[in-house]
Design a protein around this motif. Structure first.
Motif, PDB file in Angstrom:
ATOM      1  N   THR A  36       1.372  28.059  22.420  1.00  0.00           N
ATOM      2  CA  THR A  36       0.789  28.551  21.171  1.00  0.00           C
ATOM      3  C   THR A  36       1.393  27.836  19.969  1.00  0.00           C
ATOM      4  OG1 THR A  36       0.505  30.705  22.220  1.00  0.00           O
ATOM      5  CG2 THR A  36       0.293  30.603  19.822  1.00  0.00           C
ATOM      6  N   ASP A  37       2.714  27.662  19.990  1.00  0.00           N
ATOM      7  CA  ASP A  37       3.373  26.948  18.900  1.00  0.00           C
ATOM      8  C   ASP A  37       2.872  25.506  18.799  1.00  0.00           C
ATOM      9  OD1 ASP A  37       4.934  29.165  18.277  1.00  0.00           O
ATOM     10  OD2 ASP A  37       6.472  28.612  19.735  1.00  0.00           O
ATOM     11  N   LEU A  38       2.688  24.866  19.943  1.00  0.00           N
ATOM     12  CA  LEU A  38       2.230  23.473  19.937  1.00  0.00           C
ATOM     13  C   LEU A  38       0.807  23.356  19.400  1.00  0.00           C
ATOM     14  CD1 LEU A  38       3.673  22.283  23.369  1.00  0.00           C
ATOM     15  CD2 LEU A  38       4.604  21.852  21.090  1.00  0.00           C
ATOM     16  N   GLY A  42      -0.257  21.511  15.959  1.00  0.00           N
ATOM     17  CA  GLY A  42      -1.269  20.456  15.931  1.00  0.00           C
ATOM     18  C   GLY A  42      -2.350  20.728  14.907  1.00  0.00           C
ATOM     19  N   LEU A  43      -2.816  21.971  14.849  1.00  0.00           N
ATOM     20  CA  LEU A  43      -3.832  22.327  13.851  1.00  0.00           C
ATOM     21  C   LEU A  43      -3.298  22.192  12.432  1.00  0.00           C
ATOM     22  CD1 LEU A  43      -5.422  25.474  15.555  1.00  0.00           C
ATOM     23  CD2 LEU A  43      -6.366  23.163  15.442  1.00  0.00           C
ATOM     24  N   PHE A  44      -2.064  22.621  12.221  1.00  0.00           N
ATOM     25  CA  PHE A  44      -1.467  22.504  10.890  1.00  0.00           C
ATOM     26  C   PHE A  44      -1.277  21.035  10.497  1.00  0.00           C
ATOM     27  CE2 PHE A  44       0.766  26.826  11.655  1.00  0.00           C
ATOM     28  CZ  PHE A  44      -0.416  27.488  11.358  1.00  0.00           C
ATOM     29  N   VAL A  95       5.504  23.422   9.391  1.00  0.00           N
ATOM     30  CA  VAL A  95       5.192  23.005  10.764  1.00  0.00           C
ATOM     31  C   VAL A  95       6.463  22.924  11.592  1.00  0.00           C
ATOM     32  CG1 VAL A  95       4.205  21.160  12.166  1.00  0.00           C
ATOM     33  CG2 VAL A  95       3.136  21.772  10.004  1.00  0.00           C
ATOM     34  N   TRP A  96       7.524  22.389  10.996  1.00  0.00           N
ATOM     35  CA  TRP A  96       8.805  22.314  11.691  1.00  0.00           C
ATOM     36  C   TRP A  96       9.327  23.714  12.026  1.00  0.00           C
ATOM     37  CZ3 TRP A  96      13.825  23.656   9.844  1.00  0.00           C
ATOM     38  CH2 TRP A  96      14.869  23.250  10.672  1.00  0.00           C
ATOM     39  N   LEU A  97       9.161  24.669  11.111  1.00  0.00           N
ATOM     40  CA  LEU A  97       9.562  26.046  11.397  1.00  0.00           C
ATOM     41  C   LEU A  97       8.759  26.643  12.547  1.00  0.00           C
ATOM     42  CD1 LEU A  97      10.092  27.677   7.872  1.00  0.00           C
ATOM     43  CD2 LEU A  97      11.814  27.253   9.620  1.00  0.00           C
ATOM     44  N   GLN A  98       7.488  26.253  12.652  1.00  0.00           N
ATOM     45  CA  GLN A  98       6.656  26.738  13.753  1.00  0.00           C
ATOM     46  C   GLN A  98       7.209  26.279  15.096  1.00  0.00           C
ATOM     47  OE1 GLN A  98       3.894  28.752  13.353  1.00  0.00           O
ATOM     48  NE2 GLN A  98       3.838  28.929  15.573  1.00  0.00           N
TER      49      GLN A  98
END
Length: 405
Positions: A36-38, A42-44, A95-98
């Protein structure tokens, strides 16, 4: 003996507690993102690329296209610059935090810098939208005064400076120590300042007051354009249309009289008929031209109102949920889920990605400029290569033919 046993178990408990804390720190340090994070990352990332490319094209189009160097597009360029910086400096750390499970590992200084930059650029983007609304309101309600080029450009430059000064004034108080941070701050998370006084101050200045201004301005523009529609229809039905019909009938009668003079060889003053026919045609053309110019002006203003409606609507849809939650957070008994705040934050940033496409959709000049800056260059390069290949000389056969015997 009992005291020794208690001390022993107390030491073991303290050691176990230290070990568990260290294990938690290791888990947070070496967080492995799930699928889910990946997918979300990717979407972000795609959204970041769209934001950067779209707003870069807007700025490049205004700089390189003479027709786009208007007063309104000065505000559009300021908006695009703020949105571009949001895509470059604000979105990537999120994104990095995700990918790290929401854990901030760069310290308080960088956290405060990132949050302040987020507030500054998003506020500048929202206030730029507000300035565009005010610019269109002045252009519609005071066209003669606002059409003076020097005055309008000077006013546009002043409004853009005021936009960025206000954005800085809303961002800077926490950095200057005017508003304390909330006491329950998690050192492993980087979040907005939840002090109730600052939340009210920043929410009002960054969103709610600009939203009220934009809604009021759009309502006034709609009323003005609707009134001009009614006046145009009433003027056409009462004055312009009968006058034009009278002129047409008069021209017809002159032509009929002229024809009768020719067919019956009756003496007529042809010169006076020609002069009268020419004057009648000229008056009819002036009336028709004036009517067409009024129709064109109302059509342009209607298109402007439509574009502004889409801009204001997109702005409200993207930012209203975030600021409602942001304003309510200090007064809630429990903090809202991190995933909800993150989702609404990305929804607000999404507004920075769609603004260039709104203007490209409604403006033919922007569409042509985007085509010239992107696809046209690719096709031109390919065409030049094809032409150069066609101009290459044909390969020469250096083998001598043997004479036939």
């Amino acid at each position: 003996m009992a005291n020794q046993t208690a001390n022993y178990y107390g030491d073991v408990y303290q050691w176990n507690r230290t070990v568990s804390t260290d294990e938690q720190d290791e888990q947070m340090k070496y967080y492995l993102p799930n699928w889910t994070d990946l997918v979300l990352a990717g979407l972000f990332t795609i959204l970041i690329i769209v934001t950067i490319v779209g707003n870069t094209l807007v700025i490049a189009a205004v700089i390189t296209t003479r027709r786009l160097r208007s007063v309104t597009n000065c505000f559009v360029s300021s908006l695009a610059a703020a949105d571009l910086l949001v895509g470059l400096a604000v979105m990537p750390p999120s994104v990095w935090l995700q990918l790290t499970g929401g854990t901030w590992q760069l310290g308080d200084v960088l956290c405060d810098s990132w949050v302040s930059l987020d507030v500054l650029l998003c506020t500048a983007s929202i206030l730029s939208l507000c300035a565009i609304s005010i610019d269109r309101y002045l252009a519609v309600t005071q066209p003669l005064v606002y059409s003076r080029r020097r005055r309008s450009k000077r006013l546009a430059g002043l409004m853009i400076v005021v936009v960025w000064i206000l954005a800085g004034a809303i961002t800077s108080p926490p950095l200057l120590g005017c508003f304390p941070r909330s006491k329950n701050r998690d050192s492993k998370k980087c979040s907005y300042n939840t002090d109730s006084s600052y939340v009210i101050f920043s929410a009002m200045g960054s969103f709610f007051l600009p939203m009220l201004v934009m809604l009021y301005v759009y309502g006034r523009i709609s009323c003005v354009i609707a009134g001009r529609h009614r006046n145009l229809e009433a003027t056409e039905s009462e004055n312009v249309r009968p006058k034009r019909n009278v002129l047409i009938e008069r021209a017809k009668s002159i032509r009929v009289r002229k024809t009768e003079c020719v067919t019956s060889t009756v003496s007529c003053d042809r010169n006076s008929d020609e002069v009268e026919l020419s004057a009648t045609s000229k008056k009819s053309g002036i009336v028709r031209s004036h009517q067409q110019s009024c129709i064109n002006r109302v059509a342009r203003e209607t298109k402007t109102a439509g574009t502004l409606a889409v801009v204001v609507g997109g702005f409200v849809v993207c930012w209203l949920p975030f600021f409602i939650l942001y304003l309510a957070t200090p007064f809630m008994p429990r903090a809202p889920p991190d995933i909800l705040m993150s989702a609404l934050t990305w929804l607000g940033w999404f507004n920075s990605a769609i603004n260039p496409f709104i203007y490209a959709f409604y403006s033919a000049d922007f569409r042509l400029a985007f085509w010239r800056l992107t696809c046209r260059k690719c096709f031109k390069t390919r065409t030049n290569l094809d032409r150069s290949n066609r101009k290459l000389p044909a390969p020469t056969n250096w083998k001598k033919e043997t004479p036939r015997t």
